[in-house]
Design an enzyme around this catalytic site. Structure first.
Site, PDB file in Angstrom:
ATOM      1  N   THR A 270     -46.548 -27.013   7.615  1.00 56.48           N
ATOM      2  CA  THR A 270     -47.790 -27.659   7.998  1.00 56.48           C
ATOM      3  C   THR A 270     -48.029 -27.373   9.476  1.00 56.48           C
ATOM      4  OG1 THR A 270     -46.581 -29.687   8.500  1.00 56.48           O
ATOM      5  CG2 THR A 270     -47.535 -29.538   6.330  1.00 56.48           C
TER       6      THR A 270
ATOM      7  N   THR B 283     -52.305 -28.704   6.141  1.00 53.87           N
ATOM      8  CA  THR B 283     -51.284 -28.017   5.353  1.00 53.87           C
ATOM      9  C   THR B 283     -51.897 -27.204   4.225  1.00 53.87           C
ATOM     10  OG1 THR B 283     -49.220 -28.324   4.109  1.00 53.87           O
ATOM     11  CG2 THR B 283     -50.945 -29.970   3.771  1.00 53.87           C
TER      12      THR B 283
ATOM     13  N   GLY C   2     -42.763 -30.217   8.861  1.00 50.90           N
ATOM     14  CA  GLY C   2     -41.334 -30.273   8.583  1.00 50.90           C
ATOM     15  C   GLY C   2     -40.940 -30.787   7.223  1.00 50.90           C
ATOM     16  N   GLY C   3     -41.904 -31.035   6.309  1.00 52.48           N
ATOM     17  CA  GLY C   3     -41.529 -31.483   4.976  1.00 52.48           C
ATOM     18  C   GLY C   3     -40.749 -32.779   5.011  1.00 52.48           C
TER      19      GLY C   3
END
Length: 679
Positions: A445, A463, A525-526
């Site tokens: 993202t 994202t 960063g998920g």
């Protein structure tokens, strides 16, 4: 730093009680917050020195820079995008105008992370309305979407089709979201703001090292239109190459001429639908014509009695569901606000307790969160004093608790009403859903922050879901399409269905003091997003670091054993003694927290150098560097999706050992959040 109300000694020898004494700080109000945010506050290393003799590792850490500008600042993941936004501020636009220009520019220079073919989430402050605002423009599942489209004769389709094929593509929302944002809070039109990004696309820009480093890993799933731009002659572009995107420039020219109409009602939309259907998807023009973003109340908690340099209590606001981070970050901070943290911000105890807060809020969030247009989400119950206290009580202050992530909760018992959801799609029986679908892990993202001199502030996360989304560029129009619908589950509250938005780990955040903007934070960063954002805010609110120190401070994600190079060896040893399994070596940078603050000298911008980026002021000053090196999340293995049926490495992404240490995730969520495995 004052030791009032803190544990003595600051190391890892702490009391079993983690309750905070009330009213532990009653001084240094007024202008102290201005000093703290701009660099005159108490540093993290000073705090460590008072607690013990440990070195904070800042000498080997990240070099963070900031800019003060009374007319406004932009902090973004790419320096070109920051400069584009600053030019809008300089010409008289406000923060919302600049934000739209930044996101259009990121479509050009950072398509790995976001673009007009994807999603966006905004938390901000609108001076014209004198209140905080949110906007959600996430991709939605097509009207005809259902779990059945993932199966052929009762068998799951191959991973690449489910993860990156036409059935993974949601109706893009970013462009419509920018349009609504400008109409409500901006002063410029989308057509006006597309000009500079169009020029960059047409003239070209120098490819940075970070995007170049991941191109070769995703070429296998690019279609011909993408390969023509990003891997001409079959070879992925390299850092320093000039990237010219004539088709994307043409798309932005159409937006200049017609606003969003060509995208949602005209030729661009028709090209999107053709691509999706050719790749096996079910999107129609009706999906694009019907797309709408939402403007909803933010989530909010109060952080009482922060560090003396901050002064009065603050309110922490974030995006509402289906943005998971908008519950997790406020929930973590509310848990931590009732705990004692050690004086040393680099101690193992600090990292253990901040992770424990993350683990404790997991079950209330993950068992109930979904698109609130289809599912009632107990936001009040999740963030209630009673539930937060009950989760805090589960935390062992000095040892890892393997059962904390999966500890059951009942947020509906903390607020009126009962859970309710719409009926599942017609002709889909949950009894026939095997629950084997597992979406791809994603850490890809962009986040940027903007503040102007009039009091407007924007914290925006965009994202495409995976890096470069599906990997497919819309032929003739130059932009990538998302693969967001792959994130919707097979069952449970976030199951796949018509028009639904997926749960996202994004966490765009705004901190208010006395009702006025104080600072923003957010990150890509998920699964690490919420941990990174909360830890940076703890650095400021609890340890009194200025923004540069807070961003530079070493990061960890103890759930997977990841940590940055500047984390002291003693901290790693301490965490292993508590029961955590840590990586043998540092695992690379975590997150990318582009921040702005508002203090007595006006807007202050700070950029995070972990993935590159820059900060630029309306007065023309800018600092930053091109993104450096690969992020920790290099995508890549598996059969082709929308690309050519040619040679490629084997094994689908997001499975087996693609992300070591991220096992134990429940079906339907993949690595997008910690899941129910041992922490």
């Amino acid at each position: 730093m004052s030791g009032i109300g803190r544990e003595e000694g600051g190391g890892d020898e702490s009391e079993k009680s983690v309750s905070r004494e009330p009213d532990r700080r009653r001084f240094m109000r007024g202008t102290a917050v201005a000093l703290a945010l701009s660099g005159a506050g108490v540093s993290g290393s000073a705090a460590a020195d008072e607690g013990d003799d440990g070195d904070d590792g800042s000498e080997e850490g990240w070099e963070v820079e900031s800019i003060h500008d009374s007319e406004g600042v932009v902090s973004a993941s790419h320096p070109i995008a920051a400069e584009v936004g600053a030019e809008v501020l300089e010409s008289g636009g406000n923060a919302f105008d600049a934000a739209a220009a930044v996101q259009l520019a990121l479509t050009v220079v950072d398509p790995y992370g976001s673009g007009i073919g994807g999603s966006g989430m905004l938390v901000g402050y609108a001076a014209s309305e004198d209140r905080p605002v949110t906007l959600n423009c996430q991709a939605r599942a097509p009207i005809d979407a259902s779990p059945a489209m993932r199966y052929d004769d009762g068998n799951l389709k191959p991973p690449a089709q489910r993860y990156y094929g036409g059935i993974s593509i949601g109706t893009p929302g970013t462009l419509r979201g920018l349009d609504v944002m400008l109409k409500r809070w901006g002063t410029r039109s989308l057509s006006d703001l597309a000009t500079r990004p169009r020029e960059i696309a047409a003239e070209g820009f120098e490819l940075d090292e970070r995007v170049a480093s991941v191109l070769s890993a995703v070429v296998w799933r690019m279609n011909d239109a993408a390969l023509d731009i990003w891997a001409p002659d079959g070879e992925a572009l390299e850092a320093g190459d000039l990237v010219v995107q004539e088709d994307l420039a043409g798309t932005l020219s159409l937006i200049e001429e017609g606003g969003i109409d060509p995208f949602y009602r005209g030729e661009i939309g028709e090209a999107i639908v053709d691509l999706v259907q050719d790749a096996g998807g079910v999107m129609e023009m009706a999906d694009l014509r019907a797309y709408r973003p939402t403007v909803d109340p933010p989530t909010r908690v109060t952080y009482d009695d922060p560090h003396p340099t901050i002064g009065n209590s603050v309110d922490v606001l974030s995006a509402p569901p289906p943005v998971e981070g908008g519950l997790v970050v406020p929930g973590m901070l509310k848990i931590l606000n009732g705990m004692e943290l050690p004086a040393d911000p680099l101690s193992a105890t600090r990292y253990h307790r901040t992770w424990a807060a993350r683990a404790a809020i997991e079950d209330p969030m993950i068992t109930t969160t979904a698109d609130p247009e289809f599912v009632d989400v107990p936001v009040r119950g999740i963030l209630s004093d009673d539930l937060i206290a009950s989760r805090r009580d589960l935390i062992d202050p000095d040892e890892r608790n393997p059962g904390l992530l999966g500890a059951e909760s009942d947020p509906w018992a903390r607020q009126p009403g009962d859970p309710w959801t719409t009926d599942p799609p017609v002709d889909v029986s949950e009894a026939n859903v095997p629950g084997e679908f597992e979406p791809p892990t994603t850490e890809d993202t962009t986040h940027f922050s903007v503040a102007d001199g009039a009091g407007n502030v924007v914290s925006f996360t965009g994202t495409l879901s995976s890096g470069f989304g599906t990997g497919a560029v819309v032929p003739g129009y130059g932009f990538f399409l998302n693969n967001s619908i792959a994130q919707l589950g097979e069952s449970g509250p976030d199951r796949l269905g018509p028009l639904r938005r997926y749960n996202t780990t994004a966490a765009p955040t705004l901190v208010l003091q006395d009702g006025e903007p104080l600072l923003t934070c957010g990150s890509p960063g998920g699964i690490v997003i919420s941990q990174v954002v909360a830890d940076v805010l703890v650095n400021v609110l609890e340890y009194g670091m200025d923004l540069e120190e807070a961003v530079a401070h070493p990061r960890m994600y103890v759930f997977t054993g990841e940590y940055e190079e500047a984390v002291p060896g003693a901290t790693i040893d301490g965490l292993e003694a508590m029961g955590y399994s840590m990586a043998d070596e540092p695992t690379g940078p975590l997150g990318d927290t582009q921040m702005v603050a508002v203090d007595r000298d006006g807007p202050l911008g700070v950029y995070d150098p972990r993935r590159g980026g820059g900060v630029a002021g309306a007065g023309g000053e800018d600092v930053g560097r091109p993104p450096r090196g690969p992020p920790a999340d290099v995508p890549g293995r598996g059969p082709p999706g929308l690309g050519e049926e040619d040679d490629h490495p084997g094994g689908p992404p997001g499975e087996d050992d693609d992300h070591p240490g991220r096992g134990g995730d429940p079906p339907g969520h993949g690595g997008d959040h910690p899941g129910r495995g041992p922490n």
